[in-house]
Design a protein around this motif. Sequence first.
Motif, PDB file in Angstrom:
ATOM      1  N   VAL A 145      80.634   6.663  10.599  1.00 26.32           N
ATOM      2  CA  VAL A 145      80.306   7.666  11.619  1.00 26.32           C
ATOM      3  C   VAL A 145      81.579   8.210  12.266  1.00 26.32           C
ATOM      4  O   VAL A 145      81.747   9.428  12.436  1.00 26.32           O
ATOM      5  N   LEU A 154      75.171  16.322   9.726  1.00 22.34           N
ATOM      6  CA  LEU A 154      74.145  15.304   9.461  1.00 22.34           C
ATOM      7  C   LEU A 154      74.188  14.887   7.993  1.00 22.34           C
ATOM      8  O   LEU A 154      74.136  13.692   7.676  1.00 22.34           O
ATOM      9  N   PHE A 155      74.296  15.856   7.093  1.00 26.94           N
ATOM     10  CA  PHE A 155      74.351  15.555   5.661  1.00 26.94           C
ATOM     11  C   PHE A 155      75.592  14.741   5.326  1.00 26.94           C
ATOM     12  O   PHE A 155      75.522  13.735   4.600  1.00 26.94           O
ATOM     13  N   MET A 161      77.328  12.855   7.284  1.00 24.39           N
ATOM     14  CA  MET A 161      77.242  11.528   7.895  1.00 24.39           C
ATOM     15  C   MET A 161      76.353  10.601   7.070  1.00 24.39           C
ATOM     16  O   MET A 161      76.685   9.424   6.852  1.00 24.39           O
ATOM     17  N   ILE A 162      75.228  11.124   6.572  1.00 22.73           N
ATOM     18  CA  ILE A 162      74.314  10.307   5.764  1.00 22.73           C
ATOM     19  C   ILE A 162      74.998   9.851   4.478  1.00 22.73           C
ATOM     20  O   ILE A 162      74.945   8.682   4.102  1.00 22.73           O
ATOM     21  N   VAL A 163      75.662  10.788   3.797  1.00 23.44           N
ATOM     22  CA  VAL A 163      76.358  10.458   2.546  1.00 23.44           C
ATOM     23  C   VAL A 163      77.463   9.439   2.790  1.00 23.44           C
ATOM     24  O   VAL A 163      77.636   8.475   2.023  1.00 23.44           O
ATOM     25  N   VAL A 174      77.747   7.252   5.274  1.00 23.92           N
ATOM     26  CA  VAL A 174      77.160   5.954   5.634  1.00 23.92           C
ATOM     27  C   VAL A 174      76.696   5.214   4.376  1.00 23.92           C
ATOM     28  O   VAL A 174      76.918   4.002   4.228  1.00 23.92           O
ATOM     29  N   ILE A 175      76.062   5.933   3.456  1.00 17.97           N
ATOM     30  CA  ILE A 175      75.628   5.329   2.185  1.00 17.97           C
ATOM     31  C   ILE A 175      76.836   4.802   1.418  1.00 17.97           C
ATOM     32  O   ILE A 175      76.803   3.705   0.841  1.00 17.97           O
ATOM     33  N   VAL A 224      79.036   0.903   8.928  1.00 19.65           N
ATOM     34  CA  VAL A 224      78.298   2.125   9.255  1.00 19.65           C
ATOM     35  C   VAL A 224      78.973   2.869  10.412  1.00 19.65           C
ATOM     36  O   VAL A 224      79.129   4.094  10.372  1.00 19.65           O
TER      37      VAL A 224
END
Length: 279
Positions: A196, A71-72, A74-76, A78-79, A192
């Motif tokens: 992913v 999750l971490f 993926m968030i980084v 995507v940003i 995005v």
Amino acid sequence: MTNFIATLQYYFSYPFVQYALIVGVLIALCSSLLGVTLVLKRFSFIGDGLSHVAFGAMAVATVLQFTSQTLFIMIVTVIAAIFLLRTGQNTKIKGDSAIAMLSVGALAIGYLVMNIFSTSANVSGDVCSTLFGSTTILTLTHFEVIVCIVMSLLVVLFYVLFYNRIFAVTFDEEFMKATGKKVELYNLIIAVLTAVIVVLAMNLVGSLLITALLIFPALSAMKIMNSFKGVVIYSAILSVIGAFVGIILSILFSTPVGATVVFINIMIFIINWIISIFK
């Protein structure tokens, strides 16, 4: 031949092999769909840049011992994809320059963090496994497989539902803007989704080889097919075959999964290139 089939049946009885094939095929399918658009938009190396960002995020998550690393990461990532999209539209910093800076910087920082704050006795082995996807896909958990299935279905669903918009944004953004469509929104969604898939693909081929999944099937298909739809469908078929055969061969001959999958994709490209010569 009978022994070969018996060997395959023996390996297929293991859940980790089943998980690897399911995830590998789904990731390859999604990579091929997005890869066609990225190649045609001349933004092929976004996968390479984002994969290095994912490696850096993975290093930080490992050192900080996050319970949900995926999750971490993926968030980084995507940003980072959003950042690349924005800077690519900036006249002062071109898209390829932004990718290069982010790619090299994230890779260096990730390796530095893993060495300074080492949580393993074999840092070199961990780095090699992450970069080249040596064994990661063979150690997937049931939860990771479910996450991959859900995310892959979302990517395929988006591609099917918005196929015409993706076609338009790939070839003629100005026309889309003239018709009142939100070009920036679709570019953002594509970026995005690419982020992913890059994170998920780390389990299959590793950070350094992700670009191969995005590029080779698309280029192979373009050698044979003359229409966008034909390229997309043929690219998906080739990518799935490459992933399936690559994983099977890596298990049978104990070779690195990522490198084997990429090698099969290279062979597929060469075959299609030869066919195109006599076409």
